[in-house]
Scaffold this motif. Structure first.
Motif, PDB file in Angstrom:
ATOM      1  N   PRO A 239     -11.553  23.598 -62.885  1.00  0.00           N
ATOM      2  CA  PRO A 239     -10.712  24.442 -62.712  1.00  0.00           C
ATOM      3  C   PRO A 239     -10.326  24.424 -61.199  1.00  0.00           C
ATOM      4  O   PRO A 239     -10.929  23.814 -60.437  1.00  0.00           O
ATOM      5  N   TYR A 240      -9.209  24.883 -60.983  1.00  0.00           N
ATOM      6  CA  TYR A 240      -8.488  25.004 -59.699  1.00  0.00           C
ATOM      7  C   TYR A 240      -9.252  25.627 -58.658  1.00  0.00           C
ATOM      8  O   TYR A 240      -9.469  25.196 -57.343  1.00  0.00           O
ATOM      9  N   SER A 241     -10.120  26.488 -58.964  1.00  0.00           N
ATOM     10  CA  SER A 241     -10.890  27.277 -58.010  1.00  0.00           C
ATOM     11  C   SER A 241     -12.126  26.329 -57.096  1.00  0.00           C
ATOM     12  O   SER A 241     -12.111  26.479 -56.150  1.00  0.00           O
ATOM     13  N   ILE A 242     -12.491  25.201 -58.025  1.00  0.00           N
ATOM     14  CA  ILE A 242     -13.362  24.205 -57.372  1.00  0.00           C
ATOM     15  C   ILE A 242     -12.462  23.581 -56.172  1.00  0.00           C
ATOM     16  O   ILE A 242     -13.091  23.459 -55.042  1.00  0.00           O
ATOM     17  N   SER A 243     -11.327  22.921 -56.534  1.00  0.00           N
ATOM     18  CA  SER A 243     -10.763  21.873 -55.742  1.00  0.00           C
ATOM     19  C   SER A 243     -10.175  22.992 -54.488  1.00  0.00           C
ATOM     20  O   SER A 243     -10.210  22.524 -53.309  1.00  0.00           O
ATOM     21  N   GLN A 244      -9.922  24.124 -54.934  1.00  0.00           N
ATOM     22  CA  GLN A 244      -9.439  25.053 -53.738  1.00  0.00           C
ATOM     23  C   GLN A 244     -10.563  25.377 -52.643  1.00  0.00           C
ATOM     24  O   GLN A 244     -10.101  25.429 -51.432  1.00  0.00           O
ATOM     25  N   GLN A 245     -11.607  25.526 -53.504  1.00  0.00           N
ATOM     26  CA  GLN A 245     -12.828  25.595 -52.190  1.00  0.00           C
ATOM     27  C   GLN A 245     -13.212  24.544 -51.632  1.00  0.00           C
ATOM     28  O   GLN A 245     -13.542  24.349 -50.477  1.00  0.00           O
ATOM     29  N   LEU A 246     -13.223  23.149 -52.187  1.00  0.00           N
ATOM     30  CA  LEU A 246     -13.206  21.880 -51.729  1.00  0.00           C
ATOM     31  C   LEU A 246     -12.349  21.788 -50.477  1.00  0.00           C
ATOM     32  O   LEU A 246     -12.638  21.234 -49.449  1.00  0.00           O
ATOM     33  N   LEU A 247     -11.133  22.187 -50.601  1.00  0.00           N
ATOM     34  CA  LEU A 247      -9.955  22.183 -49.632  1.00  0.00           C
ATOM     35  C   LEU A 247     -10.403  23.042 -48.417  1.00  0.00           C
ATOM     36  O   LEU A 247     -10.122  22.378 -47.284  1.00  0.00           O
TER      37      LEU A 247
END
Length: 287
Positions: A239-247
């Motif tokens: 989910p988006y939350s994973i990509s957001q944290q990676l960013l």
């Protein structure tokens, strides 16, 4: 990705052996075909002709450090602005995903994609090793200078499970840009998202060493080149939350994220919006 049914059956078998912990080896999540299959580019040829485009398709065979032959394609589209080295998701062979190549080619781009060992047209090792696949990723990247115009920038694109192998290449080679498409950060979270609720049945997961090393955030904390994260709005696996944290974790000052409306985990590149966003990302460092 490996089906939820297969993951659930695997976890149930482990539960019979140990009620408080599970051992996660590469075979628990990394898909392997039962038998090798011929490489098929029929649909790719048809798509190129339908869109009245020009592209050259070369079947590629590379022998890795284990002596195993990896097979795939190098596809050269007309007037490319970039070379793309593509690392696929689980259960995602070249032959069954010709449409992904054509979508990337329309950027326009040259695309190199080899099946993982034990998948599709590539040969299978007697024992699955994540470390061996990491070395295969470097071999695939190194081949690009022989396959395409080396004066063009080279983007490494990882899809799903391939986002780790793409990141590994970024940590060990000089690349021009990194694309993480439906990225995960660690295997335990990935498995938990694939089988919701299963983690409540166990107190812990014991990851084999090469599985435990499959973390993307530590790599991104040192990667300073252009970075684009793309994720589907309806992606429940990564989910988006994973990509957001990676960013947030990424050291790059040229980092971007795009959420693809209505897209699920496997459907980001099917969206015209995603291709438009891809072109905008490339324009930031190719012009």
């Amino acid at each position: 990705m490996m089906s939820k049914k297969h993951i659930a059956l695997y976890m149930c078998a482990l539960l019979a052996l140990a009620a408080c912990a599970i051992n996660v080896s590469p075979t628990a999540f990394f898909y392997q075909d039962a038998e090798q299959k011929p490489l098929d580019t029929t649909k790719l040829h048809a798509a190129i002709q339908k869109d009245e485009m020009s592209a050259g398709i070369t079947q590629v065979e590379l022998t890795n450090q284990q002596g195993i032959v990896l097979r795939g394609v190098a596809v050269s589209y007309a007037n490319p602005i970039v070379n793309i080295v593509f690392f696929a998701d689980n259960r995602m062979s070249v032959s069954e995903n010709n449409s992904v190549i054509h979508r990337l080619g329309q950027l326009p781009a040259n695309v190199l994609w080899l099946d993982y060992q034990g998948v599709g047209a590539s040969e299978k090792a007697s024992k699955l090793s994540i470390n061996a696949i990491k070395q295969d990723a470097l071999t695939q990247f190194d081949y690009v200078k022989n396959a395409f115009d080396p004066s063009l920038p080279t983007v490494v694109h990882g899809r799903g499970i391939g986002s780790y192998f793409a990141s590994y290449v970024a940590a060990n080679r000089q690349i021009d840009a990194l694309v993480l498409d439906g990225a995960f950060n660690n295997i335990s979270d990935l498995i938990a998202n694939m089988v919701p609720g299963f983690s409540n049945s166990f107190t812990s997961m014991k990851l084999h060493d090469d599985v435990h090393s499959m973390q993307i955030a530590p790599i991104l904390r040192h990667y300073e080149g252009p970075l684009w994260l793309v994720v589907g709005e309806q992606d429940k696996i990564t989910p988006y939350s994973i990509s957001q944290q990676l960013l947030k974790d990424a050291a790059s000052s040229k980092k971007y994220i795009s959420v693809i409306p209505k897209a699920t985990h496997n459907a980001t590149l099917k969206s015209d919006y995603a291709i438009t966003e891809y072109k905008q990302f490339l324009a930031r460092f190719t012009q």
